[in-house]
Design a protein around this motif. Structure first.
Motif, short mmCIF file in Angstrom:
data_model
loop_
_atom_site.label_atom_id
_atom_site.label_comp_id
_atom_site.label_asym_id
_atom_site.label_seq_id
_atom_site.Cartn_x
_atom_site.Cartn_y
_atom_site.Cartn_z
N LYS A 136 0.83 -1.20 0.00
CA LYS A 136 0.00 0.00 0.00
C LYS A 136 0.87 1.25 0.00
O LYS A 136 0.59 2.22 -0.69
CB LYS A 136 -0.88 0.02 1.26
CG LYS A 136 -2.30 -0.41 1.01
CD LYS A 136 -3.05 -0.55 2.30
CE LYS A 136 -3.99 0.62 2.51
NZ LYS A 136 -5.02 0.30 3.53
N ARG A 137 1.89 1.19 0.80
CA ARG A 137 2.71 2.39 0.95
C ARG A 137 4.05 2.02 1.57
O ARG A 137 4.13 1.12 2.42
CB ARG A 137 1.97 3.38 1.85
CG ARG A 137 2.74 4.52 2.37
CD ARG A 137 2.24 5.85 1.87
NE ARG A 137 3.25 6.87 2.07
CZ ARG A 137 3.50 7.83 1.19
NH1 ARG A 137 2.78 7.94 0.07
NH2 ARG A 137 4.43 8.72 1.44
N GLN A 139 7.56 3.86 3.41
CA GLN A 139 8.00 5.13 4.00
C GLN A 139 9.35 4.95 4.64
O GLN A 139 9.57 4.01 5.42
CB GLN A 139 7.00 5.59 5.07
CG GLN A 139 7.34 6.89 5.74
CD GLN A 139 6.83 8.10 4.97
OE1 GLN A 139 5.69 8.09 4.50
NE2 GLN A 139 7.66 9.11 4.82
N VAL A 151 9.56 1.48 6.43
CA VAL A 151 8.27 0.97 6.89
C VAL A 151 7.47 0.57 5.65
O VAL A 151 7.33 1.37 4.72
CB VAL A 151 7.50 2.05 7.67
CG1 VAL A 151 6.13 1.54 8.11
CG2 VAL A 151 8.30 2.51 8.87
N VAL A 153 3.77 -0.87 4.40
CA VAL A 153 2.40 -1.19 4.75
C VAL A 153 1.78 -1.94 3.59
O VAL A 153 1.81 -1.47 2.46
CB VAL A 153 1.56 0.07 5.03
CG1 VAL A 153 0.18 -0.30 5.51
CG2 VAL A 153 2.26 0.95 6.05
N ASN A 157 -3.53 -3.41 6.08
CA ASN A 157 -2.78 -2.51 6.97
C ASN A 157 -1.79 -3.24 7.84
O ASN A 157 -1.66 -2.99 9.03
CB ASN A 157 -3.74 -1.69 7.85
CG ASN A 157 -4.40 -0.59 7.05
OD1 ASN A 157 -4.07 -0.39 5.88
ND2 ASN A 157 -5.32 0.12 7.68
N THR A 179 11.30 8.32 -0.52
CA THR A 179 9.99 7.73 -0.22
C THR A 179 9.04 7.92 -1.39
O THR A 179 8.36 6.99 -1.84
CB THR A 179 9.40 8.37 1.04
OG1 THR A 179 10.25 8.10 2.15
CG2 THR A 179 8.01 7.81 1.34
N VAL B 141 2.79 8.05 8.37
CA VAL B 141 2.78 7.37 7.07
C VAL B 141 1.33 7.32 6.57
O VAL B 141 0.48 6.70 7.21
CB VAL B 141 3.31 5.92 7.20
CG1 VAL B 141 3.30 5.23 5.86
CG2 VAL B 141 4.69 5.92 7.82
N TYR B 176 3.63 14.97 5.70
CA TYR B 176 5.03 15.38 5.80
C TYR B 176 5.16 16.60 6.70
O TYR B 176 6.02 16.67 7.58
CB TYR B 176 5.60 15.72 4.41
CG TYR B 176 5.97 14.51 3.60
CD1 TYR B 176 5.74 13.22 4.09
CD2 TYR B 176 6.58 14.65 2.36
CE1 TYR B 176 6.08 12.11 3.34
CE2 TYR B 176 6.94 13.54 1.61
CZ TYR B 176 6.69 12.27 2.10
OH TYR B 176 7.04 11.17 1.36
#
Lengths: 353, 353
Positions: A136-137, A139, A151, A153, A157, A179, B141, B176
């Motif tokens: 999903k994401r 970071q 990190v 995700v 989640n 990122t 995040v 951010y």
DNA sequence: TGTTAGCACTCGATGCGATAGAGTGCTAAC
DNA sequence: GTTAGCACTCTATCGCATCGAGTGCTAACA
């Protein structure tokens, strides 16, 4: 010999009685319990037949009968009435699954604990294969000049993080920029879907953007390749101490030990199933693990994106309450799968970039 | 009666023999084992005295003697030769502590596992009080429009994260900016050091910056206030099954159960110690928990910034190898504390903002 | 032909008494 | 102060008889 209706009724009565009492069942017990109006002598004749057919066995000559592996198998496959009664106590789990807390390890552990508590048996939870879920994401979180945390995700989640070290000194802005680049390339995809060529291309592109990316990409791809912790959790191992069949300390210890051997547990929960079945039951001697020859294992797999990504199992004595275990597991797995599904829906309304 | 040198030697011999064999020790055994050239009759006289002094007891009239709680206490406090022999097998832990993997839960769990494996007893690890450690960095995040994850890294590169939901739709840039503000205010401080007034002031300042911060600050302060998971992990609970004193299944089960009662375990590892001692030994009946009356507990605390923030314990039979347990625990705690210390040093070279 | 009463038989579980052995406390001698 | 000797205590163990649950078989019955 034909397994007629009466024989089936008697077998079922024997099994159900044994499930409750853990004691060999005699002909008199069945004679009184079954509303067939048959004397114990008649039951004895039938039991003799059932024994010949390998469905029940006698621990010793002058004892009652107990179900054999084959008998349980018949019961599980054909006789058991699947009660789809709704389970209480799941609210707790629901809360967890509703994203309140999403550390993968803790979540899985909690699931095992709840399962063990509900069933009173031992639960074995196989970690979902991270690599098959969708990112999903990502970071990067700067720590100090030469290290940061990545990190990740994924759907549901699920959060995971790893420390990454670099050779070049870091600026906070760099981590933000990196990122962004990472998300641009990787968000919405599964780890598995990234081909080596693609990865190489990405690496080149990143290094063109900043010399500092150099070590970073290696660390990331490393993490993706190796950090998929194939792991299992065992919960409620001590529950088995409550069953008389394991009151022998040596046997109990052997079981405890095997529960903590990760490779054996992994081989146990192997979810290499046919596509159409989502529940596998292994009874007694059907088990390949020596120490579990007196146990039964019910394994349910959970899917994501059409693929099996993990499984949840319950280990208990052969006279396990299969019915309840299957119901609980089924419910649990569906809820867990929903967690991923729900988040997939939400995915529609992404944060605007 | 005076506890002369010879009595002490005999007591020590009894205890050491009992530590090995778990069997009551007779006068003949001591007579042969001790190079004093005394007959068993003499030893008997001395043993009789030792019993009168409450240092040893007889399980029944015609049995040998075993150490009493008081006897163990004397042994631990005065007689035991603290062998500072270096421990092998710690390399594994070293690796963990060197930041390779820094999920707090996993780290603590792993520490417990290693401790249990090394000592062959049961390990109880008390989670460090997060709130007393210093925040290194916070990072938001973004997940989707209405939720994000707050990642908090504290000294020792301990990572924790919580999902935060907002009422206002999120932009990635917002997260951010919020991250920057959070770090500006909170980085380098401990949770405990933030006064309510300060927090309120911060909240006002943040809201002035962006309306969206509204829910965020509440969620964050909430997390800081409640998310400090006071928790304990138990590892190697089944190790106690290996000791003959717990071969009684009922007793074993009682112990297992108590190991899984978190509040009892918390009361057990309570590290409310005098400032100067870092190791507490509770022997047998000194224990407040009923089920542990036959056990001994060795608890070591670890400090951070001059304060105790958590503890690690070993639970075993009264005839525990105190010497080895203390050595192992001591080593483990020092290493763990170093993890924090090392990172404090590195802190000097912060990433440039 | 299926069912059942009756009975001899088997075998684990239980209880009891005898025995062995480890260990003690005491006494008397050194 | 030390020790040999001995009576004593108590547990653990073994054998033995007993009990009872449960079986298999046979013969009688519907």
């Amino acid at each position: 010999m034909e397994l007629n209706d009466r024989k089936i009724q008697i077998l079922q009565a024997i099994i159900m009685n044994y499930l409750e009492t853990a004691e060999p069942v005699g002909s008199r017990t069945i004679s009184r319990r079954l509303p067939l109006g048959l004397s114990s002598a008649t039951i004895r004749n039938e039991m003799s037949d059932l024994e010949e057919m390998g469905l029940i066995v006698q621990p010793h000559t002058s004892a009652g009968r107990i179900p054999s592996t084959k008998g349980y198998r018949l019961y599980v496959d054909h006789l058991m009435g699947l009660s789809g009664k709704p389970m209480e106590r799941f609210d707790q789990l629901r809360g967890l699954l509703q994203n309140k807390y999403v550390q993968l390890d803790s979540l899985m552990k909690e699931m095992g604990d709840i399962l063990a508590e509900l069933t009173k048996y031992t639960a074995i939870v196989d970690m979902p294969q991270f690599r098959k879920t969708r990112i999903k994401r990502l970071q990067l979180v700067p720590l100090d000049q030469y290290s940061m945390i990545l990190v990740v995700v994924t759907d549901g989640n699920i959060v995971r993080n790893n420390v990454i070290r670099t050779r070049h000194p870091l600026q906070v802005e760099d981590t933000y920029r990196m990122t962004d680049i990472l998300n641009e390339h990787l968000a919405g995809r599964t780890f598995d879907a990234i081909t080596p060529e693609e990865a190489a291309a990405m690496k080149r592109e990143m290094q063109a953007d900043s010399t500092m990316m150099e070590g970073v990409w290696d660390a990331i791809s490393n993490m993706l390749r190796y950090a998929d912790n194939i792991d299992v959790f065992t919960s409620g191992a001590t529950n088995i101490l409550n069953f008389p069949e394991f009151s022998d300390i040596a046997r109990a210890r052997a079981l405890m030990e095997v529960f903590h051997e990760k490779d054996k547990m992994l081989s146990l929960v192997d979810y290499d199933l046919k596509e159409d079945e989502s529940m596998k039951i292994t009874i007694g001697s059907e088990n390949t693990i020596e120490q579990l020859k007196d146990c039964s294992v019910v394994t349910a797999t959970y899917k994501y994106g059409g693929q099996n990504i993990g499984s949840i199992s319950v280990v208990g004595p052969m006279r396990m309450d299969y019915d309840r275990v299957i119901g609980t597991l089924d419910y649990l797995v569906k809820d867990f799968q929903n967690m991923f599904a729900d988040n997939e829906e939400k995915e529609q309304k992404k944060p605007t970039e």
